[in-house]
Design a protein around this motif. Structure first.
Motif: not given
Length: 457
Positions: A41-68
């Protein structure tokens, strides 16, 4: 020959092993699941997708959210890494990275703090109540934190009874309720174990050995009142009631009372009070006192209750002992120049003085303030003196008039003078028979020859 160990000695190691097993009961998860990342709580964190950056496209991040209406994916940012700052509890969830429609990685972020080690305190409000065990929390526990309590009889090979504890946010503490079966011996020792755990880890408290009579702690007395005693300037009457959680029909309480005048920093305590009242006989005159009461089992089982709420009271004061603020004037105050001053109340001033009219000293005459009784006595004495004087004057005036008539006589009284018949009588106005008498005292009757002639003598 050495005697073989008895059955009791053989059972002791087993009992100790049971206690150690209870104390060593696993508390909390063994570790984080795979693809789960812990954030503080209150700290920073870095999430990594892959060890190497893919060369054939742009990496997109998203988060799953819950609602009614269900769950949906919220777009976050682009890049092989995702930096999250100042984590909050609501940042916990499932994060994923993808290139186009191809999913590359899915992570679960858990924002949590390891739980605090419980410091358990158990108490019982009366002989017919359950046992409550609780411990405070310095910080609000992380969502999903579980608190569990186990209780079992000491030195007995039996399964422990498990109880779930609840967190009260206003009191900021966990509370567990232990059901006491009817007929349970109040003197038999019980072992109480606790565990608090969440996704970030677990923490177990030290085992606590208790007895039902030893954890007896009543609630503080209620309805504490302090009243003055008429015509007793050093007495106070204190009254209170049993707490609602204690039934006095079967068990009684004894009380302890403490009191202090408000200027004093320390309390005076009175022990061994069995009634629900106390007569204080050494109170300070005209001073407000603070009084508190606490209770304990009549046989001294358990511990004292908490002190009751403070109650205040002031001893009786003689209505003639008025202060300077209530009297027309308080006293004559000697001044530096030898005169006297009179302290006047502030309500005699029509305007507020910048220096404060309260306690102002006004100069007056050096003559003392005369009492109306002195005027009455003086006036009555004066009137009585005047009346006596008038009476004496009237009485002696009559005496003076009487004495003047008896003592004052004209010359020749008692003598018969020979007057020649041939000669005419002399004129009265030309030939007075008597000379002018000397002036006499006021009130003396003067008699002349004319008076004798007119009277026929």
């Amino acid at each position: 020959m050495a005697r073989p160990p008895g059955p009791l000695l053989l059972l002791l190691p087993l009992r100790f092993l049971l206690q150690l097993a209870a104390a060593g009961r696993p508390c909390g998860p063994a570790g984080l699941p795979q693809d789960t990342v812990l954030g503080h709580l209150g700290g920073n964190i870095t999430l990594t997708c892959q060890d190497e950056v893919p060369a054939d496209g742009t990496v997109l991040w998203q988060v799953e959210e819950q609602g009614a209406a269900g769950s949906w994916a919220r777009q976050l940012a682009e890049g092989n890494t995702l930096l999250l700052r100042r984590l909050r509890y609501k940042d916990s969830g499932h994060y994923s990275c993808s290139v186009g429609s191809q999913l590359l990685r899915s992570l679960r972020l858990l924002v949590a703090e390891p739980p605090e080690t419980p410091q358990v305190v158990c108490y019982r409000r009366s002989h017919d109540k359950d046992v409550l065990c609780e411990w405070p929390q310095h910080k609000k526990p992380s969502p999903g934190t579980l608190a569990t309590l186990w209780v079992k009889r000491r030195f007995v090979a039996e399964n422990a009874t498990e109880q779930q504890c609840h967190y009260f946010s206003k009191a900021r503490k966990f509370v567990c309720r232990l059901k006491v079966p009817p007929g349970t011996d109040d003197t038999k020792p019980l072992v109480v174990s606790t565990c608090v755990s969440n996704g970030a880890g677990g923490s177990a408290g030290k085992d606590k050995i208790i007895t039902l009579s030893g954890v007896l702690k009543p609630d503080p007395p209620v309805n504490v009142t302090v009243e003055a005693v008429e015509k007793a300037p050093q007495r106070l009457q204190v009254n209170w009631s049993y707490p609602p959680s204690w039934d006095p029909r079967f068990y009684w309480l004894r009380f302890q009372v403490r009191y202090r005048p408000e200027p004093a920093p320390t309390f005076t305590e009175v022990d061994q009070v069995t009634a629900t009242w106390l007569d204080i006989r050494d109170a300070w005159r005209g001073t407000r006192h603070v009084v508190q009461v606490r209770a304990k089992d009549e046989f001294s089982h358990g511990t004292w209750s908490e002190w009751s709420q403070e109650a205040v009271g002031t001893p009786w004061t003689d209505p003639w002992d008025l202060t300077s603020e209530m009297e027309p004037f308080s006293s004559q105050v000697p001044m530096e120049d030898g005169t006297y001053g009179v302290t006047l109340p502030p309500n005699l001033f029509r305007q507020d003085d910048t220096n404060g009219a309260r306690g102002s000293v006004m100069e007056s005459s050096t003559q003392p303030v005369a009492s109306p009784y002195a005027f009455l006595v003086t006036g009555g004495s004066l009137l009585l003196g005047i009346a006596l004087f008038v009476g004496i004057v009237v009485r002696y005036r009559q005496m003076w008039l009487t004495s003047g008539q008896e003592t004052t006589k004209p010359e020749g009284e008692g003598q018969h003078m020979l007057v020649p018949l041939s000669l005419p009588p002399p004129t009265l106005s030309d030939t007075p028979l008597l000379s002018q008498p000397a002036p006499s005292a006021p009130g003396v009757l003067h008699t002349t020859q004319a008076d004798y002639s007119s009277s026929g003598q």
